[in-house]
Every structure is written in structure tokens, then in C-alpha cells.
Enzyme design. Structure first.
Site, short mmCIF file in Angstrom:
data_model
loop_
_atom_site.label_atom_id
_atom_site.label_comp_id
_atom_site.label_asym_id
_atom_site.label_seq_id
_atom_site.Cartn_x
_atom_site.Cartn_y
_atom_site.Cartn_z
N GLU A 132 0.84 -1.22 0.00
CA GLU A 132 0.00 0.00 0.00
C GLU A 132 0.87 1.26 0.00
O GLU A 132 0.59 2.23 0.71
CB GLU A 132 -0.95 0.00 1.21
N ALA A 133 1.91 1.24 -0.81
CA ALA A 133 2.90 2.31 -0.81
C ALA A 133 2.33 3.65 -1.29
O ALA A 133 2.93 4.71 -1.06
CB ALA A 133 4.09 1.92 -1.69
N CYS A 145 -10.59 -0.33 -17.70
CA CYS A 145 -9.68 0.27 -18.67
C CYS A 145 -10.06 1.75 -18.81
O CYS A 145 -11.05 2.20 -18.24
CB CYS A 145 -9.76 -0.44 -20.01
ZN LIG Z 1 -12.79 -1.89 -20.44
#
Ligand SMILES: [Zn+2]
Length: 208
Positions: free
Chosen positions: A93-94, A188
Site C-alpha cells: 500500500e505504498a 480500462c
Molecule cells: Zn474496459
């Protein structure tokens, strides 16, 4: 343990969207070091309440961290004063590290010759970089993207926050997965834009 001279160690940042298997990699890496009789120290910033002092991978394995890093803590001083021998530092969790703490990790790499491997998210649910992630992207020697797949099949890059299953685009940067009714999914770029109904360059986008 102060090693001066040419540093061979590096600062690494392994970044990816949520649920890309970062914690699994940390546990594997830790195991590989321990198997060779070397000492890996696992740390994570205390701001992450997921699993408290444990790191929990999505495939169910977990391990207690060696150290929870407080917000104002100097990690360089900590390593020098509190840890006797360290071969590798792993940070989960940097993204929740402060900019200064990432700088301190770089000093550890250079002055103490200890490799530091940071794992974390690149951006929050508004697609803005977390401070720790930003600094790591700026100064890490090695950047490695841990890839995961969007539901459409393309590479998932962004995190989408849902409350009661509905996409939200407002709120604090840090709300931990599994707390209350907050959940996350990954997407995405195109699906992220569709789900959040914002073009990336939108008149209402607030830039900091
Ligand atoms: Zn997608």
C-alpha cells in the site's frame, strides 16, 4: 551496517489497479528471501485499515507486517535505529506513503544499500495520483506495471468506487475496500470514462 560507496540497491515501484495481485507478490517475495536465510522486512503505512497490521492477499493468504509506518515517521531513522540487519524492504500500500517518506526510502537505498520494493496503486477512484505513488513514479529506479484485465478484455488501469453497487465520483481519496458499503472495481480507460461519465478533460474536473 552503514555501507558507503557504490550502491547496487534500487528503489522499485510495482504499481497496478486494485486486485492485481500485489500482495500475493509481496508474500512470495518474502518467502523467497526467507528461504535463502535472508531477512526481508514487510512494512505498510498505518492509514490503510484493510487487515490492520496484516497484509491480506485476495487469494486468502495473509501475514502480519513487521512494521506499520505512521504518518510522520522517518523511515530512514527507523531502519537505522530499530532494525539490526535487513536484506530487503517490502512496502505494501505504498501509495499511502508521504512524499517525504518515499524520499527517505531513496536515501535508504543509496546510503544503506538496501533494496526497497514498493507495491501500490497508481491512482485513486478519481484517477488522481496518490502522493506516495506520484513520488515513486518520479524517482524509482525501476517501474513495473502489474497488469490486470478490465471486463471488456483491455488492460485495467483505473479504480472505480461503488457505494451500494452504484458508481460514485465524489468523496475522500481514501475509503478502504470492504468498509461499510464501499466497494471497488477496476476498468480500462474507456470503461472508466463510461462508468464515471466524465471525459478526462471535463470543464468540472478540479485539478490540484
Ligand atoms: Zn474496459
Amino acid at each position: 551496517m552503514l555501507i558507503l560507496g557504490d550502491s547496487m540497491a534500487k528503489l522499485y515501484f510495482f504499481y497496478g489497479a486494485m486486485n492485481s495481485g500485489k500482495t500475493t507478490r509481496i508474500l512470495q517475495c518474502n518467502y523467497n528471501y526467507e528461504e535463502k536465510g535472508m531477512r526481508a522486512v514487510i512494512m505498510k503505512p498505518a492509514t490503510d485499515t484493510k487487515g490492520d497490521d496484516k497484509i491480506v492477499s485476495r487469494i486468502g493468504s495473509s501475514k502480519k507486517v513487521d512494521y506499520l509506518i505512521k504518518k510522520d515517521e522517518n523511515i530512514f531513522d527507523l531502519i537505522v535505529e530499530e532494525f539490526n540487519h535487513v536484506d530487503l524492504i517490502l512496502v505494501d500500500e505504498a501509495q499511502f506513503l508521504t512524499t517525504r517518506q518515499v524520499n527517505q526510502l531513496m536515501d535508504i537505498v543509496i546510503d544503506l544499500d538496501i533494496p526497497v520494493m514498493c507495491y501500490g496503486l497508481r491512482t485513486d477512484f478519481k484517477s488522481n495520483g496518490f502522493p506516495g505513488a506520484r513520488r515513486l513514479l518520479e524517482i524509482a529506479h525501476e517501474l513495473t506495471e502489474i497488469k490486470s484485465i478490465c471486463e471488456c478484455g483491455k488492460k485495467a488501469m483505473f479504480n472505480v468506487r461503488l457505494i451500494d453497487g452504484k458508481v460514485v465520483t465524489e468523496g475522500e481519496s481514501v475509503a478502504i475496500d470492504g468498509e461499510g458499503e464501499v466497494t471497488y472495481t477496476t476498468a480500462c480507460s474507456r470503461c472508466f470514462r463510461m462508468k464515471t461519465r466524465h471525459r478526462f478533460d471535463h470543464p468540472e474536473t478540479k485539478y490540484e
